[in-house]
Design an enzyme around this catalytic site. Structure first.
Site, PDB file in Angstrom:
ATOM      1  N   SER A 174      24.103 -29.692 -12.282  1.00 37.91           N
ATOM      2  CA  SER A 174      25.405 -29.877 -12.930  1.00 37.91           C
ATOM      3  C   SER A 174      26.144 -28.544 -13.060  1.00 37.91           C
ATOM      4  CB  SER A 174      25.220 -30.490 -14.321  1.00 37.91           C
ATOM      5  OG  SER A 174      24.504 -31.699 -14.221  1.00 37.91           O
TER       6      SER A 174
HETATM    7  N1  SAM Z   1      20.279 -31.557 -15.340  1.00 38.20           N
HETATM    8  C1  SAM Z   1      19.986 -31.385 -13.961  1.00 38.20           C
HETATM    9  C2  SAM Z   1      20.034 -29.945 -13.547  1.00 38.20           C
HETATM   10  O1  SAM Z   1      20.263 -29.089 -14.416  1.00 38.20           O
HETATM   11  O2  SAM Z   1      19.802 -29.663 -12.372  1.00 38.20           O
HETATM   12  C3  SAM Z   1      20.926 -32.183 -13.108  1.00 38.20           C
HETATM   13  C4  SAM Z   1      20.590 -33.595 -13.076  1.00 38.20           C
HETATM   14  S1  SAM Z   1      21.376 -34.509 -11.801  1.00 38.20           S
HETATM   15  C5  SAM Z   1      23.054 -34.487 -12.240  1.00 38.20           C
HETATM   16  C6  SAM Z   1      20.822 -36.128 -12.266  1.00 38.20           C
HETATM   17  C7  SAM Z   1      19.383 -36.409 -11.930  1.00 38.20           C
HETATM   18  O3  SAM Z   1      19.019 -37.651 -12.499  1.00 38.20           O
HETATM   19  C8  SAM Z   1      19.108 -36.532 -10.455  1.00 38.20           C
HETATM   20  O4  SAM Z   1      18.134 -35.589 -10.071  1.00 38.20           O
HETATM   21  C9  SAM Z   1      18.612 -37.949 -10.277  1.00 38.20           C
HETATM   22  O5  SAM Z   1      17.615 -38.088  -9.270  1.00 38.20           O
HETATM   23  C10 SAM Z   1      18.063 -38.238 -11.647  1.00 38.20           C
HETATM   24  N2  SAM Z   1      17.917 -39.658 -12.003  1.00 38.20           N
HETATM   25  C11 SAM Z   1      18.729 -40.701 -11.716  1.00 38.20           C
HETATM   26  N3  SAM Z   1      18.223 -41.839 -12.233  1.00 38.20           N
HETATM   27  C12 SAM Z   1      17.071 -41.512 -12.881  1.00 38.20           C
HETATM   28  C13 SAM Z   1      16.103 -42.220 -13.638  1.00 38.20           C
HETATM   29  N4  SAM Z   1      16.183 -43.539 -13.838  1.00 38.20           N
HETATM   30  N5  SAM Z   1      15.057 -41.550 -14.149  1.00 38.20           N
HETATM   31  C14 SAM Z   1      14.930 -40.213 -13.957  1.00 38.20           C
HETATM   32  N6  SAM Z   1      15.811 -39.474 -13.265  1.00 38.20           N
HETATM   33  C15 SAM Z   1      16.879 -40.105 -12.742  1.00 38.20           C
END
Ligand code: SAM
Length: 213
Positions: free
Chosen positions: A60
């Protein structure tokens, strides 16, 4: 490495947009964000935008990590559940502010890469899990704080159940392309108080209590 860029990121993207809490600023100054992006993107790691980290996912934008951290109001003794480990950058920031961080990522490769990224720091107060974060992580519940870093169609019931009384969830809720960042506080009588904060745009939260794959 990149000390000047990191200091500019903090001043121009975080402090100038109204985030002044010393603990948060110190955490953003300390964590080397370039550790959390692919090597080819090192020079862009401190830019004012999200970046690709593989598997169609993103780290993000720094300001979004900062505002979510501020809204979560993390205290020293908090146990925090994070849904969406991604690169592990938000995890690292939270680890400097909380007692322990439990972070779930559904993409196995990303969780593994996040563990390598985090190993480049001296932070160790976290546990990572590969799985569907919409179901939470019962083993260590209840949590003081829960942060969801992917866009949800609604607030997963399992996460509400795993939140302590007087605990808080910060979660983007909306459609697959745009959301609103919500704060939900669980009150003494177990009721929820909801506050809408700002519009945002996250990759979808995919899972049993999220979007379909
Ligand atoms: N906070 C993170 C960083 O600092 O890099 C960025 C996160 S990214 C915007 C969102 C993440 O949520 C992705 O890696 C995606 O694979 C994960 N995601 C989506 N659905 C999910 C779920 N049900 N359980 C766990 N992770 C999930």
């Amino acid at each position: 490495m990149f000390d000047t860029q990191r200091s500019c990121m903090v001043k121009e993207q975080i402090i100038s947009r109204g985030i002044h809490e010393k603990r948060i600023i110190d955490a953003f100054m300390k964590i080397e964000r370039h550790f959390f992006v692919p090597e080819a993107l090192f020079s862009q790691a401190y830019g004012d935008f999200p970046l690709p980290i593989g598997n169609g996912q993103t780290i993000s934008q720094p300001y979004m990590v900062a505002i979510m951290t501020k809204l979560l109001d993390v205290k020293d003794e908090d146990s925090v559940l994070e849904i969406g480990t991604g690169s592990g950058y938000q995890t690292a920031i939270l680890c400097l502010l909380a007692k322990k961080v439990y972070s779930i990522e559904r993409e196995k490769e990303l969780s593994y890469q996040a563990s390598l990224n985090l190993r480049k720091t001296d932070i160790r107060n976290f546990i990572l899990l590969v799985g569907d974060g919409t179901l939470g992580w019962n083993k260590y519940a209840p949590y003081d704080k829960i942060i969801v870093t992917a866009g949800a169609p609604c607030v997963p019931e399992s996460l509400l159940e795993q939140l302590k009384v007087n605990g808080r969830i910060v979660i983007p809720v909306g459609d697959r392309h745009s959301q609103e960042l919500l704060i939900l506080d669980k009150l003494d009588n177990n009721e929820l108080r909801e506050n809408k904060t700002c519009p945002c745009r996250f990759v979808p939260l995919v899972g049993k209590e999220g979007w379909e794959d």
